[in-house]
Enzyme design. Structure first.
Site, short mmCIF file in Angstrom:
data_model
loop_
_atom_site.label_atom_id
_atom_site.label_comp_id
_atom_site.label_asym_id
_atom_site.label_seq_id
_atom_site.Cartn_x
_atom_site.Cartn_y
_atom_site.Cartn_z
N TYR A 193 -1.20 11.50 1.82
CA TYR A 193 -2.04 11.81 0.66
C TYR A 193 -2.01 13.31 0.34
O TYR A 193 -2.16 13.70 -0.82
CB TYR A 193 -3.50 11.41 0.95
N HIS B 26 -7.34 -6.47 -0.62
CA HIS B 26 -6.22 -5.51 -0.54
C HIS B 26 -5.17 -5.85 0.53
O HIS B 26 -3.98 -5.72 0.27
CB HIS B 26 -6.79 -4.12 -0.27
N ASP C 208 0.83 -1.20 0.00
CA ASP C 208 0.00 0.00 0.00
C ASP C 208 0.88 1.26 0.00
O ASP C 208 1.75 1.39 -0.85
CB ASP C 208 -0.97 -0.06 1.20
#
Length: 318
Positions: free
Chosen positions: A232, A297, A101
């Site tokens: 982010y 995921h 990730d």
């Protein structure tokens, strides 16, 4: 977890928590969002039993590692800088890299900036996506998926934190870790709501115990999610900072593993990129691509034994 040693080390101006076990060549394990060193609990034990020194940090802003207040303290250079300082602190000239990730994205930056430090890379979920010189990263995501794409919704400082706070840390962690929804995560307008997972289960899946969930929840209740969200918030700044590496190939030997239900693997164009030659063109020493049937995921936790075996099988060649 039995036999796992915990240490606080000084790196790059912050105190970083690491979990480590074993003796031998070092394997550096990098977690994603919203996770901790604990995501690698199974791999740490397996790798140490196979003659490796497994080291899993809480990345900057997570868990028991310090979280600088400034949003701009979470660029790719800060995070990679932390890792280089960690290797120096532990006396490791080179490492095997394993990452998932956001950790995988940081792993690609590490391979880009300091390939001399990485013997080989086992990458989970996030392939190397080359910098588009014509479109800033966040702008491209916004154009593709709109205002409510989760990355876009994460941008405003404090807003997503407040929305997550409304539903509670336990719900957020359970909602994200158990998601099997494919494709781009689009959040409900104006609230966290069903978040990433419209089918958040009452009962946890077999690979995630109540104690596992409680560990994550306890840590994030203490720290909040701002540190992780700040990664982010630096996407466009990272785009600017990495201009010198435009069109650069990653030459490190790589094995890539994803679940067929992974929310990254099922994004627009990603399967074609991975299997159609684009990925291999950018990472010429991509040796193997594994797609795990029925896995989502968080494959390092959901398919822990299989991932551990894949890691050992690959790194023993070097």
């Amino acid at each position: 977890m039995e036999g796992i040693e915990h240490r606080i080390v000084e790196v790059n101006g912050i105190k970083m928590h690491i979990a480590k076990k074993g003796e031998g060549p070092m394997v550096l394990l990098l977690h994603g969002f919203p996770e901790l060193w604990y995501s690698w609990r199974h791999q740490i034990v397996t790798l140490s039993s196979h003659g490796y020194h497994a080291v899993a940090p809480d990345l900057r802003g997570y868990g028991d590692t310090e979280a600088p207040a400034s949003v701009s303290s979470y660029t790719c250079f800060h995070i990679v800088g932390d890792l280089i300082a960690l290797l120096d602190n532990l006396g490791a000239h080179q490492v095997f890299l394993v990452a998932h990730d956001w950790g995988a994205a940081i792993g690609w930056y590490l391979c880009m900036f300091r390939p001399d430090k990485v013997k080989a890379y086992v990458c989970l979920s996030v392939p190397f996506i080359p910098r588009n010189p014509n479109t800033k990263t966040l702008d491209g995501m916004h154009a593709l998926y709109g205002d409510d794409y989760y990355v876009c919704r994460f941008q405003e400082l404090g807003k997503m934190e407040a929305e997550m706070n409304e539903v509670g840390t336990a719900y957020v962690m359970k909602n994200i870790l158990t998601t099997r929804k494919i494709g781009p995560p689009i959040l409900p307008k104006g609230e966290y709501g069903i978040g990433f997972n419209p089918d958040t289960p009452e009962t946890l899946p077999s690979w995630l115990t109540e104690d596992d969930l409680a560990y994550f929840v306890t840590k994030f209740e203490k720290t909040g999610f701002t540190g992780g969200l700040n990664y982010y918030r630096n996407l466009n700044l990272n785009w600017e900072l990495t201009t010198p590496w435009t069109r650069m190939q990653i030459k490190v030997p790589v094995k890539f593993i994803t679940g067929e239900l992974d929310l990254v693997y099922t994004l627009q164009g990603i399967k074609e990129y991975i299997h159609g030659g684009g990925f291999k063109e950018n990472v010429p020493n991509l040796e193997e691509v594994i797609v795990q049937k029925g896995v989502a995921h968080f494959n390092n936790q959901e398919a822990a034994e299989e991932i551990s075996n894949h890691i050992c099988d690959f790194i023993k060649k070097f």
